[in-house]
Scaffold this motif. Structure first.
Motif, PDB file in Angstrom:
ATOM      1  N   GLY A 252       0.833  -1.187   0.000  1.00  0.00           N
ATOM      2  CA  GLY A 252       0.000   0.000   0.000  1.00  0.00           C
ATOM      3  C   GLY A 252       0.870   1.240   0.000  1.00  0.00           C
ATOM      4  N   SER A 253       0.272   2.381   0.321  1.00  0.00           N
ATOM      5  CA  SER A 253       1.021   3.622   0.366  1.00  0.00           C
ATOM      6  C   SER A 253       2.076   3.537   1.463  1.00  0.00           C
ATOM      7  N   SER A 254       3.282   4.015   1.176  1.00  0.00           N
ATOM      8  CA  SER A 254       4.387   3.865   2.122  1.00  0.00           C
ATOM      9  C   SER A 254       5.090   5.191   2.350  1.00  0.00           C
ATOM     10  N   VAL A 255       5.618   5.357   3.552  1.00  0.00           N
ATOM     11  CA  VAL A 255       6.463   6.499   3.867  1.00  0.00           C
ATOM     12  C   VAL A 255       7.752   5.991   4.493  1.00  0.00           C
ATOM     13  N   VAL A 256       8.819   6.717   4.264  1.00  0.00           N
ATOM     14  CA  VAL A 256      10.107   6.434   4.893  1.00  0.00           C
ATOM     15  C   VAL A 256      10.545   7.721   5.585  1.00  0.00           C
ATOM     16  N   VAL A 257      10.931   7.613   6.852  1.00  0.00           N
ATOM     17  CA  VAL A 257      11.279   8.788   7.658  1.00  0.00           C
ATOM     18  C   VAL A 257      12.713   8.653   8.168  1.00  0.00           C
ATOM     19  N   ASN A 258      13.453   9.740   8.066  1.00  0.00           N
ATOM     20  CA  ASN A 258      14.745   9.825   8.726  1.00  0.00           C
ATOM     21  C   ASN A 258      14.723  11.053   9.617  1.00  0.00           C
ATOM     22  N   SER A 259      15.325  10.961  10.775  1.00  0.00           N
ATOM     23  CA  SER A 259      15.245  12.082  11.713  1.00  0.00           C
ATOM     24  C   SER A 259      16.520  12.200  12.522  1.00  0.00           C
ATOM     25  N   ARG A 260      16.695  13.367  13.111  1.00  0.00           N
ATOM     26  CA  ARG A 260      17.826  13.590  14.013  1.00  0.00           C
ATOM     27  C   ARG A 260      17.473  14.735  14.958  1.00  0.00           C
ATOM     28  N   PRO A 261      18.015  14.692  16.186  1.00  0.00           N
ATOM     29  CA  PRO A 261      17.765  15.791  17.118  1.00  0.00           C
ATOM     30  C   PRO A 261      18.454  17.071  16.655  1.00  0.00           C
ATOM     31  N   ILE A 262      17.778  18.196  16.828  1.00  0.00           N
ATOM     32  CA  ILE A 262      18.375  19.480  16.471  1.00  0.00           C
ATOM     33  C   ILE A 262      18.206  20.448  17.640  1.00  0.00           C
ATOM     34  N   TYR A 263      18.904  21.562  17.558  1.00  0.00           N
ATOM     35  CA  TYR A 263      18.779  22.599  18.575  1.00  0.00           C
ATOM     36  C   TYR A 263      18.805  23.962  17.901  1.00  0.00           C
ATOM     37  N   VAL A 264      17.814  24.798  18.216  1.00  0.00           N
ATOM     38  CA  VAL A 264      17.764  26.177  17.745  1.00  0.00           C
ATOM     39  C   VAL A 264      17.919  27.078  18.964  1.00  0.00           C
ATOM     40  N   THR A 265      18.840  28.038  18.923  1.00  0.00           N
ATOM     41  CA  THR A 265      19.105  28.885  20.083  1.00  0.00           C
ATOM     42  C   THR A 265      17.870  29.676  20.495  1.00  0.00           C
ATOM     43  N   GLU A 266      17.843  30.060  21.755  1.00  0.00           N
ATOM     44  CA  GLU A 266      16.661  30.744  22.275  1.00  0.00           C
ATOM     45  C   GLU A 266      16.591  32.192  21.809  1.00  0.00           C
ATOM     46  N   MET A 267      17.744  32.810  21.547  1.00  0.00           N
ATOM     47  CA  MET A 267      17.785  34.204  21.094  1.00  0.00           C
ATOM     48  C   MET A 267      18.500  34.293  19.747  1.00  0.00           C
ATOM     49  N   ASP A 268      18.458  35.482  19.147  1.00  0.00           N
ATOM     50  CA  ASP A 268      19.128  35.679  17.862  1.00  0.00           C
ATOM     51  C   ASP A 268      20.501  36.304  18.066  1.00  0.00           C
ATOM     52  N   ALA A 269      21.207  36.528  16.962  1.00  0.00           N
ATOM     53  CA  ALA A 269      22.586  37.019  17.028  1.00  0.00           C
ATOM     54  C   ALA A 269      22.685  38.365  17.737  1.00  0.00           C
ATOM     55  N   THR A 270      21.716  39.257  17.505  1.00  0.00           N
ATOM     56  CA  THR A 270      21.763  40.593  18.102  1.00  0.00           C
ATOM     57  C   THR A 270      21.824  40.524  19.621  1.00  0.00           C
ATOM     58  N   TYR A 271      21.038  39.630  20.209  1.00  0.00           N
ATOM     59  CA  TYR A 271      21.011  39.518  21.664  1.00  0.00           C
ATOM     60  C   TYR A 271      22.372  39.074  22.203  1.00  0.00           C
ATOM     61  N   TYR A 272      22.944  38.033  21.608  1.00  0.00           N
ATOM     62  CA  TYR A 272      24.221  37.521  22.117  1.00  0.00           C
ATOM     63  C   TYR A 272      25.355  38.528  21.914  1.00  0.00           C
ATOM     64  N   GLN A 273      25.362  39.210  20.769  1.00  0.00           N
ATOM     65  CA  GLN A 273      26.402  40.211  20.507  1.00  0.00           C
ATOM     66  C   GLN A 273      26.292  41.389  21.474  1.00  0.00           C
ATOM     67  N   ARG A 274      25.069  41.762  21.834  1.00  0.00           N
ATOM     68  CA  ARG A 274      24.861  42.878  22.741  1.00  0.00           C
ATOM     69  C   ARG A 274      25.417  42.570  24.132  1.00  0.00           C
ATOM     70  N   ASN A 275      25.355  41.320  24.549  1.00  0.00           N
ATOM     71  CA  ASN A 275      25.727  40.956  25.911  1.00  0.00           C
ATOM     72  C   ASN A 275      27.158  40.487  26.069  1.00  0.00           C
ATOM     73  N   ASP A 276      27.821  40.126  24.976  1.00  0.00           N
ATOM     74  CA  ASP A 276      29.179  39.591  25.070  1.00  0.00           C
ATOM     75  C   ASP A 276      29.986  40.110  23.888  1.00  0.00           C
ATOM     76  N   SER A 277      31.008  40.904  24.180  1.00  0.00           N
ATOM     77  CA  SER A 277      31.794  41.513  23.106  1.00  0.00           C
ATOM     78  C   SER A 277      32.632  40.496  22.348  1.00  0.00           C
ATOM     79  N   THR A 278      32.800  39.286  22.897  1.00  0.00           N
ATOM     80  CA  THR A 278      33.624  38.274  22.224  1.00  0.00           C
ATOM     81  C   THR A 278      32.787  37.188  21.539  1.00  0.00           C
ATOM     82  N   TRP A 279      31.469  37.283  21.655  1.00  0.00           N
ATOM     83  CA  TRP A 279      30.606  36.237  21.093  1.00  0.00           C
ATOM     84  C   TRP A 279      30.766  36.180  19.576  1.00  0.00           C
ATOM     85  N   TYR A 280      30.798  34.969  19.035  1.00  0.00           N
ATOM     86  CA  TYR A 280      30.912  34.823  17.575  1.00  0.00           C
ATOM     87  C   TYR A 280      30.105  33.614  17.111  1.00  0.00           C
TER      88      TYR A 280
END
Length: 411
Positions: A252-280
């Protein structure tokens, strides 16, 4: 015209020039084989073949005692293994108009503990030959062939995030920066009707979009901007899934799934750069992040090596005496878990192990210069990520959250 077509195909089968009784009628996952002049078609997708008659051939391809079987496979990933206790050498060759005797694809020894797996579509020769120089104990019934999936799905990028029970992420973890655009890249075998990317969390599944065929063989891509931080605090970690849907096959109809854990940061680049002058941030694996966001642990948990998320004996903000008592495990904090610091100083000391900052922040020192001055730190940004800084005073900006070094500690 229809009867003529069927008669012609039947004649080709008897002549050994065709391996499927009616071309185009087979569903993906079906398996056909020739035993002598007879063609058998199997529909279950899991077969231990009963045919033992093979068609003699010359010259031999591998050894003088080999036997060869002509097989037809339809648009599926198949697994081939020994069906019993017999160990034999196995080889497969693809039949094409230019190479009617087959193009060698793979050779290996098959036994009950290993298997050959590949996406197969078309006509093939399967070879069996053993170690004793005899064909008497070799027949097709010793070979089990399974139609496994309509195709294989491999997720090429982004790479995975290795969640741990500690503060730091596992080696090689990929941090996706909120607000950035990434190419989701997957390899999908066969002819799927759709390839869809999604993220599953404890709250449910969010569809990111339909991936487009890139023009390269089997490659599907989707450029996606991650505007959302996916909650990683529950047992179901954010998981990127690639779902390939295939037309009806033997199941019958079939699906194949591949997956992996991911992580997206809680804030964007502007926030981290504002708080830490060495952040990259150069790439998902080359950046200032060391661990993911966790609501149960903060900077004071991390600096004191406290691993109980329910521990709430926080030091008092603005009370230097209580800050020192917390770090030295004395006074009201004598029974707190974790590491104790022996020395506290309101002025810089050589080779400190930890620093407290003016706006209620703690950090561990990770490197020093030859004179013992701290040159790098690592700290937990409240409930946000664990972040590496290439200076001991990276928070001095007037709009930064954490302030300047105030108290130095040594174990």
């Amino acid at each position: 015209m229809n009867w003529f077509k069927k008669g012609l195909i039947a004649a080709l089968v008897l002549l050994g020039l065709a391996s499927v009784p009616v071309v185009g009628s087979a569903l993906p996952g079906e398996i056909s084989y020739s035993s002598g002049a007879t063609v058998f078609t199997r529909y279950t997708g899991l077969e231990t073949f009963n045919g033992s008659t093979y068609t003699p051939h010359s010259p031999s391809r591998y050894t003088s005692n080999e036997v060869r079987f002509k097989m037809h496979f339809d648009k599926y990933r198949y697994k081939i293994r020994s069906s019993g206790s017999t160990t034999f050498n196995f080889a497969i060759a693809r039949i094409t108009p230019d190479f009617p005797n087959g193009i060698s694809m793979y050779e290996q020894t098959l036994n009950p503990y290993n298997a050959y797996s590949n996406y197969l579509d078309g006509d093939y020769y399967l070879y069996m030959y053993d170690f004793s120089g005899s064909t008497a104990n070799l027949n097709l019934s010793q070979m089990e062939i399974t139609a496994v999936t309509p195709g294989e799905v491999r997720l090429n990028s982004p790479s995975s995030f290795n969640y741990t029970t500690g503060y730091e992420a596992g080696s090689g973890s990929s941090f996706l920066l909120k607000g950035n655009t990434y190419t989701i890249d997957a390899y999908v075998e066969g002819a799927p009707t759709s390839v869809v990317a999604s993220v599953t969390t404890s709250s449910g599944t969010t569809t990111l979009g339909t991936m487009a065929y890139s023009g390269a063989l089997g490659r599907y891509t989707l450029d996606y901007t991650f505007h959302q931080h996916y909650d990683a605090r529950s047992a179901q970690k954010p998981t990127l899934k690639i779902t390939a849907t295939y037309p009806n096959d033997i199941r019958g109809s079939s699906v194949v799934v591949n997956s992996r854990p991911i992580y997206v940061t809680e804030m964007d680049a502007t926030y981290y750069q504002r708080n830490d002058s060495t952040w990259y941030y150069n790439s998902p694996t080359d950046n200032s992040f060391a661990g993911g966001a966790t609501s149960g642990f903060t900077c004071y948990h991390f600096v004191a090596d406290i691993y109980d998320p329910l521990y709430a004996g926080s030091p008092q903000q603005g009370n230097d005496t209580d800050i020192i008592n917390f770090m030295k495990k004395q006074g009201a904090h004598a029974s707190r878990p974790g590491t104790s610091y022996a020395t506290a100083s309101m002025t810089p000391i050589p080779f400190p192990d930890a620093i407290y900052y003016t706006k209620y922040h703690f950090a561990k020192v990770t490197s020093w210069d030859a004179s013992g001055n701290p040159t790098a730190i690592i700290s937990k940004w409240g409930g946000l990520e664990l972040v590496k800084s290439s200076s001991a005073d990276p928070f001095g900006s007037s709009i930064a959250t954490y302030g300047t070094p105030h108290i130095y500690f040594k174990r």
